[in-house]
Scaffold this active site. Structure first.
Site, PDB file in Angstrom:
ATOM      1  CG  ASN A 117       2.062   1.187   8.231  1.00 60.96           C
ATOM      2  OD1 ASN A 117       2.625   1.936   7.567  1.00 60.96           O
ATOM      3  ND2 ASN A 117       0.702   1.372   7.949  1.00 60.96           N
ATOM      4  CB  THR A 118       6.355   3.591   7.933  1.00 66.21           C
ATOM      5  OG1 THR A 118       5.322   4.345   8.438  1.00 66.21           O
ATOM      6  CG2 THR A 118       6.401   3.567   6.444  1.00 66.21           C
ATOM      7  CG  ASN A 155       5.080   7.975   4.051  1.00 64.64           C
ATOM      8  OD1 ASN A 155       4.100   8.659   4.379  1.00 64.64           O
ATOM      9  ND2 ASN A 155       5.419   6.774   4.336  1.00 64.64           N
ATOM     10  CB  SER A 176      -1.032   5.034   8.559  1.00 66.45           C
ATOM     11  OG  SER A 176      -0.436   6.520   8.210  1.00 66.45           O
ATOM     12  CB  ALA A 193      -0.835   0.085   1.288  1.00 60.59           C
ATOM     13  CB  THR A 223      -4.304   9.314  10.121  1.00 60.16           C
ATOM     14  OG1 THR A 223      -4.284   9.430   8.817  1.00 60.16           O
ATOM     15  CG2 THR A 223      -5.782   9.520  10.503  1.00 60.16           C
ATOM     16  CG  ASN A 265      -3.103   1.510   7.263  1.00 59.08           C
ATOM     17  OD1 ASN A 265      -2.479   1.227   8.147  1.00 59.08           O
ATOM     18  ND2 ASN A 265      -2.908   2.475   6.359  1.00 59.08           N
ATOM     19  CE  LYS A 316       1.057  -1.856   6.106  1.00 57.23           C
ATOM     20  NZ  LYS A 316       1.415  -1.095   4.712  1.00 57.23           N
ATOM     21  N   GLY A 327      -0.044  11.159   5.115  1.00 55.96           N
ATOM     22  CA  GLY A 327      -1.496  11.333   5.737  1.00 55.96           C
ATOM     23  C   GLY A 327      -2.589  10.935   5.085  1.00 55.96           C
ATOM     24  CG  PHE A 328      -4.657   7.681   5.292  1.00 55.98           C
ATOM     25  CD1 PHE A 328      -3.701   6.716   5.000  1.00 55.98           C
ATOM     26  CD2 PHE A 328      -5.524   7.304   6.169  1.00 55.98           C
ATOM     27  CE1 PHE A 328      -3.509   5.668   5.901  1.00 55.98           C
ATOM     28  CE2 PHE A 328      -5.437   6.261   6.746  1.00 55.98           C
ATOM     29  CZ  PHE A 328      -4.488   5.359   6.947  1.00 55.98           C
TER      30      PHE A 328
HETATM   31  C1  LIG Z   1       5.324   6.907   0.326  1.00 56.96           C
HETATM   32  C2  LIG Z   1       4.695   5.887   1.032  1.00 56.96           C
HETATM   33  C3  LIG Z   1       3.343   5.792   1.423  1.00 56.96           C
HETATM   34  C4  LIG Z   1       2.639   4.813   2.081  1.00 56.96           C
HETATM   35  N1  LIG Z   1       1.326   4.673   2.436  1.00 56.96           N
HETATM   36  C5  LIG Z   1       0.854   3.759   2.803  1.00 56.96           C
HETATM   37  C6  LIG Z   1      -0.650   3.716   2.780  1.00 56.96           C
HETATM   38  O1  LIG Z   1      -1.408   4.447   2.364  1.00 56.96           O
HETATM   39  N2  LIG Z   1      -1.089   2.673   3.619  1.00 56.96           N
HETATM   40  C7  LIG Z   1      -0.567   1.574   4.207  1.00 56.96           C
HETATM   41  O2  LIG Z   1      -1.020   0.853   4.773  1.00 56.96           O
HETATM   42  N3  LIG Z   1       0.954   1.806   4.197  1.00 56.96           N
HETATM   43  C8  LIG Z   1       1.414   2.734   3.457  1.00 56.96           C
HETATM   44  N4  LIG Z   1       2.721   3.045   3.416  1.00 56.96           N
HETATM   45  C9  LIG Z   1       3.540   1.677   4.323  1.00 56.96           C
HETATM   46  C10 LIG Z   1       4.253   0.666   3.094  1.00 56.96           C
HETATM   47  O3  LIG Z   1       3.096  -0.007   2.628  1.00 56.96           O
HETATM   48  C11 LIG Z   1       5.210  -0.475   3.856  1.00 56.96           C
HETATM   49  O4  LIG Z   1       4.409  -0.621   5.004  1.00 56.96           O
HETATM   50  C12 LIG Z   1       6.402   0.191   4.395  1.00 56.96           C
HETATM   51  O5  LIG Z   1       6.815   1.392   3.777  1.00 56.96           O
HETATM   52  C13 LIG Z   1       7.347  -0.688   4.777  1.00 56.96           C
HETATM   53  O6  LIG Z   1       7.622  -1.397   3.385  1.00 56.96           O
HETATM   54  P1  LIG Z   1       8.985  -0.912   2.374  1.00 56.96           P
HETATM   55  O7  LIG Z   1      10.166  -0.868   3.174  1.00 56.96           O
HETATM   56  O8  LIG Z   1       9.092  -1.797   1.357  1.00 56.96           O
HETATM   57  O9  LIG Z   1       8.643   0.538   1.870  1.00 56.96           O
HETATM   58  C14 LIG Z   1       3.592   4.017   2.842  1.00 56.96           C
HETATM   59  C15 LIG Z   1       4.673   3.869   2.464  1.00 56.96           C
HETATM   60  C16 LIG Z   1       5.492   4.917   1.687  1.00 56.96           C
HETATM   61  C17 LIG Z   1       7.044   4.777   1.689  1.00 56.96           C
END
Ligand SMILES: Cc1cc2nc3c(=O)[nH]c(=O)nc-3n(C[C@H](O)[C@H](O)[C@H](O)COP(=O)(O)O)c2cc1C
Length: 372
Positions: free
Chosen positions: A251-252, A119, A184, A71, A187, A181, A222, A122-123
């Site tokens: 997630n991050t 990042n 995040s 995502a 939010t 989700n 998630k 914020g959706f």
């Molecule tokens: C730019 C960006 C936008 C993201 N937006 C979302 C999101 O809208 N919803 C979500 O569940 N995770 C979001 N994530 C988290 C990713 O889905 C993922 O959980 C996280 O980046 C770790 O994976 P990666 O190391 O491959 O980036 C976002 C990550 C990035 C970098």
């Protein structure tokens, strides 16, 4: 070539602007057979797709291979076929919210180092109606599209169940699976919805919405990489009790020490870190292994966080993930990433005498991860 020439140029560009351009370029490339063919070459994907050894089934959904887009990369559902053509076996679109929403003020997406992002978007989302229209074009394509469900920022916690449910109802036909989700960091108050009470309410509302549409799609929750074991146990309980398919970890991270490794100025910056940070990758993989151990492999797990090559993908699979997701790695490693990961996984399987990828799921769930 990507890492030597293209990535250094992109490092100087605004990360979000690059991201949007890349997505729109893929969107355009979807429109003609010739550009799709070119994408296949770029993605070096032609080796991977028809290899039955890489097939995985998750919650009844069949994926050609274990690598999908997580995502956040395609929040609006505009480049699903392009990403699939590059070699990903599916795309988790979103997070999608009910009403169009701008997200946080820019700048809000930063490269901390090559392959590492912070990042706080914020959706930002065009809203569920627009996403539903965008996804129409993939109907009948057979590409598995996951839908990440979220709530608009101003929706109060007590209204969160309904906010998630309306999106599930609207996008039911387009979804191969749904992900709730609530992890995040961008939010305010969202992560508190991972607690047992609020999560149960959301899960029940989404299940009811799916039933209203005549059936049930696989449903995931998630989680955040910072969740304590106790909190993960609570999520597992809700997932098992309500017949969900599994968990997406993770997630991050908002860990300040991880942020500060890239310079003190990042320590107090709002947002979540993702990508090629060994410590973050380990946090996420440990969550995968923990869920796998706790449930003795009964739940489907999607592993996400720092996947950038076959080694890091296999690490997640061996910890317990049936599928790995990639977001930041697409920027860090370029378009050939999914093809390369899948090719290298096949080489590894041949070397080790492994017939099907799912034989590897969870084999290292008890292993201590030490490679920091
Ligand atoms: C730019 C960006 C936008 C993201 N937006 C979302 C999101 O809208 N919803 C979500 O569940 N995770 C979001 N994530 C988290 C990713 O889905 C993922 O959980 C996280 O980046 C770790 O994976 P990666 O190391 O491959 O980036 C976002 C990550 C990035 C970098």
């Amino acid at each position: 070539m990507y890492k030597e020439f293209i990535d250094p140029i992109l490092m100087k560009m605004n990360s979000e602007v690059w991201h949007t351009r890349a997505r729109e370029a893929l969107h355009l490339a979807e429109t003609t057979p010739l550009t799709l063919k070119l994408l296949e070459q770029f993605g070096d994907a032609h080796h991977r797709l028809h290899d039955a050894r890489l097939n995985v089934e998750v919650g009844g959904v069949r994926f050609d291979n274990p690598v999908i887009v997580g995502a956040g990369w395609d929040k609006a559902g505009r480049a699903v076929k392009g990403l699939y053509t590059l070699g990903f076996s599916g795309v988790e679109v979103g997070t999608v919210v009910e009403h169009p929403q701008e997200g946080n003020p820019a700048p809000r997406q930063f490269m901390l180092a090559p392959g590492v992002t912070l990042n706080r978007l914020g959706f930002n989302s065009p809203g569920m109606e627009a996403v539903a229209r965008n996804l129409q074009r993939y109907r009948g394509s057979g590409i598995p599209v996951g839908i990440s469900l979220g709530k608009n920022r101003e929706v109060a916690a007590q209204d969160a169940p309904q906010a998630h449910a309306v999106v599930a109802e609207k996008l039911y036909d387009a979804a191969a699976y749904f992900a709730i989700n609530v992890s995040s960091p961008n939010t305010p108050g969202l992560r508190a919805l991972q607690d047992k009470g609020p999560l149960t309410d959301i899960v029940q509302a989404v299940n009811a919405a799916m039933e209203k549409r005549g059936g049930k799609k696989p449903l995931f929750v998630k989680i955040a990489p910072e969740l304590s074991e106790e909190a993960v146990n609570d999520v597992i309980e809700v997932v098992l009790e309500h017949g969900l398919t599994g968990i997406i970890a993770a997630n991050t991270t908002i860990n300040q020490e991880i942020k500060a490794k890239y310079g003190e100025r990042w320590r107090n910056e709002a947002g979540g870190v993702s990508g090629d940070d060994a410590e973050y990758r380990r946090m996420a993989t440990e969550k995968v292994a923990y869920v796998y151990r706790q449930t003795q492999g009964k739940l489907a797990i999607m592993g996400v966080g720092g996947v950038k090559d076959a080694k890091t993908a296999l690490e997640k699979i061996r910890a317990g993930a049936a599928i790995v997701q990639v977001v930041t790695g697409i920027r860090g490693e370029g378009t050939a990433l999914p093809g390369r990961i899948n090719r290298e996984i096949v080489s590894y399987m041949e070397k080790e005498g492994i017939k099907y990828i799912d034989e590897l799921i969870g084999v290292d769930c008890d292993k201590k991860l030490s490679h920091l």
